[in-house]
Design an enzyme around this catalytic site. Structure first.
Site, PDB file in Angstrom:
ATOM      1  N   ARG A  80       0.800  -1.220   0.000  1.00 34.28           N
ATOM      2  CA  ARG A  80       0.000   0.000   0.000  1.00 34.28           C
ATOM      3  C   ARG A  80       0.838   1.278   0.000  1.00 34.28           C
ATOM      4  NH1 ARG A  80      -2.433  -4.025   2.842  1.00 34.28           N
ATOM      5  NH2 ARG A  80      -4.643  -4.378   2.360  1.00 34.28           N
ATOM      6  N   HIS A 105      -0.547  -2.515  -4.637  1.00 32.28           N
ATOM      7  CA  HIS A 105       0.046  -3.398  -5.652  1.00 32.28           C
ATOM      8  C   HIS A 105       0.133  -2.756  -7.035  1.00 32.28           C
ATOM      9  CE1 HIS A 105       0.381  -6.441  -2.704  1.00 32.28           C
ATOM     10  NE2 HIS A 105      -0.887  -6.803  -2.677  1.00 32.28           N
ATOM     11  N   HIS A 180       3.219 -12.928  -5.013  1.00 32.96           N
ATOM     12  CA  HIS A 180       1.999 -13.006  -4.199  1.00 32.96           C
ATOM     13  C   HIS A 180       1.444 -14.433  -4.164  1.00 32.96           C
ATOM     14  CE1 HIS A 180      -1.708 -11.603  -2.332  1.00 32.96           C
ATOM     15  NE2 HIS A 180      -1.178 -10.392  -2.256  1.00 32.96           N
ATOM     16  N   GLU A 319       5.195 -12.717   1.807  1.00 32.57           N
ATOM     17  CA  GLU A 319       5.598 -11.837   0.719  1.00 32.57           C
ATOM     18  C   GLU A 319       6.834 -11.028   1.134  1.00 32.57           C
ATOM     19  OE1 GLU A 319       2.035  -9.571  -0.682  1.00 32.57           O
ATOM     20  OE2 GLU A 319       1.037 -10.861   0.795  1.00 32.57           O
TER      21      GLU A 319
END
Length: 359
Positions: A80, A105, A180, A319
């Site tokens: 974000r 993203h 991801h 991630e």
């Protein structure tokens, strides 16, 4: 060994390829040129039985329509950016927002939603590999600078998937990337991952506000439900009354591996054991952060390769990346990429088995 096939055709008539990489011991991975996506990883359990251990779809339409970004490469900015705004050298930029008033993203048409060029495929003596490349023009989703990004997937015996990232730009910009993938070490489509035993080699995490934007604090995990320094089932505290768990509807937080820039060699960040199959996963990375995501957004709308719908906590993400909203927090590791610098990063997914008898 390498096998290439057509996976589908994009809306702009681009041919999307599926490339399967495999080792002589049966370990394999399939990747797609759509989103430079990791579609499957086939790994053995303690009895030698192979299953795919990542969630994935069998049609391009599902990848285009679903919102989980399963296995895809994120860009230009993974995670974000608050309000989609940041400054570089005193110049303010506004990028496209796609999570309410925030960007996530890379925006509504991030790198995960595009065809990538298959730039190189090689079957090296120590394992096969494929390199994807993507060109992103200046102003793409509002980000400054024209950029070229490459991601290479390589298999290394006996069970490593090595992901190498490179990027360069012709003007200062911000950049953050990750893969991801959603993992389920019991096998794709087998149900909940909440019994997986997770160890995270991190003493701190980034608490967030009610819109999942980091507060800027690096909080000690000691005495909190975020302490995974010793093996703990992912689901043990997922229904606790902890305010941060409520905000994330589970775990959706970045762990601090290093408060400085990325390291030059991958270091161990996490280890996961699925107790029934005995499969293990280790994550090694050069990145300073690791986002733990407990599959909170999986909603059952799409069926996976097994033909079973993916529901909440049917997979988990680890991630490796820089910190969320780093462009707006001066004491976070910088994500500014300049023309004189080539971005390089590596993450390793290392699969194995633990055949220790369990009571």
């Amino acid at each position: 060994m390498i096998h290439r096939s057509t996976f589908g055709t994009s809306a702009r008539r681009d041919r999307i390829e599926r490339i399967e990489l495999s080792l002589s011991n049966g370990f394999s991975a399939s990747v797609l040129s759509w989103g430079a996506t990791l579609q499957s990883i086939s790994a053995p359990d303690a009895r030698g039985h192979f299953d795919s251990v990542v969630l994935g779809y069998t049609s391009l339409d599902d990848y285009r329509c679903a919102h989980g970004r399963l296995g895809a490469t994120m860009g230009r900015y993974a995670n974000r950016i608050a309000n989609g705004r940041f400054e570089i050298d005193g110049v303010a930029y506004q990028v496209e927002c796609n999570e309410g008033k925030h960007a996530i993203h890379g925006g509504p048409e991030g790198f995960d939603r595009r065809p990538w060029q298959v730039a190189r495929i090689v079957d090296e003596p120590n394992g096969p590999q494929v390199r994807f490349e993507l060109r992103s023009p200046a102003g793409d989703q509002g980000f400054p600078g024209a950029m070229v990004m490459a991601v290479t997937y390589a298999l290394v015996p006996p069970g490593d998937v090595v992901i190498t990232y490179e990027a360069c730009t012709d003007a200062p910009t911000v950049f953050n990337t990750t893969n991801h993938a959603y993992f389920n070490l019991a096998g794709e489509g087998s149900g909940s991952v909440l019994d997986h035993e997770v160890t995270l080699f991190a003493d701190r995490f980034l608490p967030v506000d009610d819109e999942l934007i980091p507060l800027g604090e690096m909080r000690d995990v000691t005495g909190t439900v975020f302490d995974f320094r010793e093996p703990k089932p992912l689901g043990r505290d997922i229904r606790s009354d902890d305010a941060q768990v409520r905000l994330g509807r589970g775990f959706d937080h970045c762990y601090v591996l290093s408060s400085s820039e990325r390291s030059t060699t991958p270091r161990l960040a996490a280890r996961v054991l699925e107790p029934t199959s005995g499969r293990t996963l280790e994550v090694l990375t050069t990145e300073p952060g690791l986002q733990l995501h407990s599959g909170n957004v999986l909603n059952g709308r799409y069926g996976g390769a097994s033909g079973r719908a993916y529901r909440q906590s049917d997979g988990f993400c680890l991630e490796a990346q820089h910190f969320p909203n780093a462009p707006n927090v001066s004491h976070f590791p910088s994500t500014v990429l300049r023309p004189e610098t080539v971005y390089r990063s590596m993450t390793v997914y290392r699969f194995g088995v633990d055949d220790t008898p369990r009571v």
